[in-house]
Design a protein around this motif. Structure first.
Motif, PDB file in Angstrom:
ATOM      1  N   PRO A  50      41.064  26.287  35.895  1.00  0.00           N
ATOM      2  CA  PRO A  50      42.432  26.737  36.153  1.00  0.00           C
ATOM      3  C   PRO A  50      42.470  28.154  36.711  1.00  0.00           C
ATOM      4  CG  PRO A  50      41.956  26.909  33.825  1.00  0.00           C
ATOM      5  CD  PRO A  50      40.769  26.216  34.442  1.00  0.00           C
ATOM      6  N   THR A  51      43.448  28.422  37.536  1.00  0.00           N
ATOM      7  CA  THR A  51      43.715  29.770  38.037  1.00  0.00           C
ATOM      8  C   THR A  51      45.216  30.006  37.926  1.00  0.00           C
ATOM      9  OG1 THR A  51      44.000  29.004  40.317  1.00  0.00           O
ATOM     10  CG2 THR A  51      41.787  29.719  39.669  1.00  0.00           C
ATOM     11  N   ALA A  52      45.623  31.241  38.025  1.00  0.00           N
ATOM     12  CA  ALA A  52      47.049  31.563  37.951  1.00  0.00           C
ATOM     13  C   ALA A  52      47.370  32.629  38.983  1.00  0.00           C
ATOM     14  CB  ALA A  52      47.418  32.045  36.556  1.00  0.00           C
ATOM     15  N   ARG A  53      48.560  32.527  39.582  1.00  0.00           N
ATOM     16  CA  ARG A  53      49.027  33.504  40.566  1.00  0.00           C
ATOM     17  C   ARG A  53      50.480  33.840  40.254  1.00  0.00           C
ATOM     18  NH1 ARG A  53      45.788  29.849  42.880  1.00  0.00           N
ATOM     19  NH2 ARG A  53      44.073  30.600  44.186  1.00  0.00           N
ATOM     20  N   LEU A  54      50.821  35.121  40.414  1.00  0.00           N
ATOM     21  CA  LEU A  54      52.183  35.515  40.063  1.00  0.00           C
ATOM     22  C   LEU A  54      52.647  36.684  40.913  1.00  0.00           C
ATOM     23  CD1 LEU A  54      54.560  35.073  38.048  1.00  0.00           C
ATOM     24  CD2 LEU A  54      53.480  36.802  36.586  1.00  0.00           C
ATOM     25  N   PHE A  55      53.896  36.607  41.389  1.00  0.00           N
ATOM     26  CA  PHE A  55      54.612  37.738  41.997  1.00  0.00           C
ATOM     27  C   PHE A  55      55.816  37.970  41.106  1.00  0.00           C
ATOM     28  CE2 PHE A  55      57.898  39.616  44.609  1.00  0.00           C
ATOM     29  CZ  PHE A  55      57.213  40.613  45.302  1.00  0.00           C
ATOM     30  N   HIS A  56      55.972  39.201  40.588  1.00  0.00           N
ATOM     31  CA  HIS A  56      56.984  39.392  39.549  1.00  0.00           C
ATOM     32  C   HIS A  56      57.528  40.805  39.601  1.00  0.00           C
ATOM     33  CE1 HIS A  56      58.604  39.426  35.359  1.00  0.00           C
ATOM     34  NE2 HIS A  56      58.740  38.133  35.584  1.00  0.00           N
ATOM     35  N   GLY A  58      58.737  43.791  36.996  1.00  0.00           N
ATOM     36  CA  GLY A  58      58.691  44.180  35.595  1.00  0.00           C
ATOM     37  C   GLY A  58      57.581  43.478  34.836  1.00  0.00           C
ATOM     38  N   ARG A  59      57.555  43.720  33.545  1.00  0.00           N
ATOM     39  CA  ARG A  59      56.493  43.210  32.680  1.00  0.00           C
ATOM     40  C   ARG A  59      56.474  41.682  32.634  1.00  0.00           C
ATOM     41  NH1 ARG A  59      55.142  45.387  26.606  1.00  0.00           N
ATOM     42  NH2 ARG A  59      53.529  43.855  26.111  1.00  0.00           N
ATOM     43  N   ALA A  60      55.262  41.122  32.546  1.00  0.00           N
ATOM     44  CA  ALA A  60      55.125  39.666  32.460  1.00  0.00           C
ATOM     45  C   ALA A  60      53.833  39.326  31.734  1.00  0.00           C
ATOM     46  CB  ALA A  60      55.126  39.035  33.849  1.00  0.00           C
ATOM     47  N   THR A  61      53.705  38.057  31.362  1.00  0.00           N
ATOM     48  CA  THR A  61      52.507  37.557  30.692  1.00  0.00           C
ATOM     49  C   THR A  61      52.005  36.325  31.437  1.00  0.00           C
ATOM     50  OG1 THR A  61      53.204  38.364  28.524  1.00  0.00           O
ATOM     51  CG2 THR A  61      51.584  36.592  28.553  1.00  0.00           C
ATOM     52  N   MET A  62      50.699  36.258  31.636  1.00  0.00           N
ATOM     53  CA  MET A  62      50.066  35.098  32.250  1.00  0.00           C
ATOM     54  C   MET A  62      49.079  34.513  31.244  1.00  0.00           C
ATOM     55  SD  MET A  62      49.386  36.786  36.026  1.00  0.00           S
ATOM     56  CE  MET A  62      48.965  35.265  36.887  1.00  0.00           C
ATOM     57  N   ARG A 118      43.477  29.664  24.592  1.00  0.00           N
ATOM     58  CA  ARG A 118      44.496  30.085  25.548  1.00  0.00           C
ATOM     59  C   ARG A 118      44.386  31.604  25.710  1.00  0.00           C
ATOM     60  NH1 ARG A 118      46.758  26.205  28.545  1.00  0.00           N
ATOM     61  NH2 ARG A 118      48.498  27.656  28.906  1.00  0.00           N
ATOM     62  N   VAL A 119      43.852  32.034  26.838  1.00  0.00           N
ATOM     63  CA  VAL A 119      43.647  33.455  27.106  1.00  0.00           C
ATOM     64  C   VAL A 119      44.916  34.018  27.742  1.00  0.00           C
ATOM     65  CG1 VAL A 119      42.279  35.159  28.332  1.00  0.00           C
ATOM     66  CG2 VAL A 119      41.174  33.115  27.406  1.00  0.00           C
ATOM     67  N   ARG A 120      45.559  34.932  27.024  1.00  0.00           N
ATOM     68  CA  ARG A 120      46.811  35.530  27.486  1.00  0.00           C
ATOM     69  C   ARG A 120      46.555  36.938  28.011  1.00  0.00           C
ATOM     70  NH1 ARG A 120      49.153  36.189  23.020  1.00  0.00           N
ATOM     71  NH2 ARG A 120      49.370  38.450  22.969  1.00  0.00           N
ATOM     72  N   VAL A 121      47.169  37.264  29.130  1.00  0.00           N
ATOM     73  CA  VAL A 121      47.034  38.589  29.723  1.00  0.00           C
ATOM     74  C   VAL A 121      48.424  39.191  29.901  1.00  0.00           C
ATOM     75  CG1 VAL A 121      46.218  39.937  31.680  1.00  0.00           C
ATOM     76  CG2 VAL A 121      44.937  37.904  30.946  1.00  0.00           C
ATOM     77  N   ASP A 122      48.666  40.320  29.255  1.00  0.00           N
ATOM     78  CA  ASP A 122      49.934  41.036  29.410  1.00  0.00           C
ATOM     79  C   ASP A 122      49.801  42.028  30.564  1.00  0.00           C
ATOM     80  OD1 ASP A 122      51.264  39.825  27.250  1.00  0.00           O
ATOM     81  OD2 ASP A 122      50.267  41.164  25.830  1.00  0.00           O
TER      82      ASP A 122
END
Length: 262
Positions: A50-56, A58-62, A118-122
């Motif tokens: 799995p990979t994750a991509r985000l444009f956001h 303010g603060r977010a969590t992936m 589940r690896v969470r990144v703030d």
């Protein structure tokens, strides 16, 4: 336990693996050496990881589930303005932080994390700052630079001594003479570390030109109670911030155990 650099904390509230060598005694007998070719490690297919991509804004969590065979996590990150922090929830202190500007890449060790976790990144940025980030696992372990790791460990001990002595003096628990006694060993160690980095040249790494700036202040004009805690903006505070960022990026942050709850 406090994170360093301390200047940023104030502004915002800022082994060698011992390789055991097997010694083989040679006898008078003549023997024929047979070369041993190690069996190649089985390759790991990452096609379905799995990979994750985000444009956001303010603060977010992936969050991603760690696949079998993953040894590290890579975060590619860029933000528009302000201070940022990239902090995986891995059960330890492993935050990378700094000022927005340009694209940055951070690698995090997963050696103590189990597959299926589940690896969470703030990802923390100012409320009006936009960022782009991608997360991807790697089968390659993250290995800190060992020279930098040793320097950061020494800076942790040195900074802790100055920090606690300054705090104690400010709280009225240390006299000027007591402060000098509490920081004497730290000053000697800092001067020695500075001399070492200057002597080692390029092999001292990115901290090489930074550490002498810390020593110049704390063993010079800043050699007094409050010299670290209330240092004026300048070469020392800049070097202090840079040292914290370099150690964080190496995965070996400067850590201060404060006697006064800092």
């Amino acid at each position: 336990m406090s994170r360093h650099p301390l200047a940023r904390a104030l502004a915002t509230a800022a082994a060698l693996g011992t390789v055991a060598l097997a010694s083989v005694a040679l006898t008078a007998c003549t023997t024929t050496a047979t070369a041993h070719t190690p069996t190649p490690a089985a390759s790991v297919s990452t096609a379905d990881w799995p990979t994750a991509r985000l444009f956001h804004v303010g603060r977010a969590t992936m969050e991603l589930e760690m696949p079998t065979g993953a040894r590290s996590l890579r975060v590619d990150f860029s933000c528009t303005a302000g201070l940022f922090a990239v902090a995986p929830a891995l059960g330890g202190i492993d935050t990378r932080s700094g000022t927005c500007g340009g694209a940055q890449t951070f690698d995090f060790d997963l050696g103590h994390t189990y597959p299926g976790t589940r690896v969470r990144v703030d990802l923390t940025v100012p409320d009006d700052s936009r960022f782009a980030a991608t997360l991807a696992f790697s089968p390659r372990p993250f290995v800190p630079d060992q020279a930098t790791k040793k320097q950061c460990a020494e800076l942790s001990t040195i900074t802790e001594a100055f920090w606690n002595a300054d705090q104690a003096h400010e709280h009225g628990d240390l006299t000027d003479a007591g402060w000098a006694q509490k920081t004497a060993d730290a000053k000697t160690r800092l001067a020695t570390l500075s001399e070492s980095t200057q002597r080692d040249g390029a092999s001292a790494g990115l901290l090489g030109p930074v550490i002498p700036q810390l020593a110049a202040w704390l063993t010079g004009d800043g050699d007094h109670p409050g010299g670290l805690l209330h240092a004026p903006l300048g070469d020392f505070t800049a070097a202090d911030s840079l040292a914290g960022q370099i150690c964080e990026s190496n995965g070996t942050p400067i850590i201060v155990n404060s006697s006064y709850g800092g």
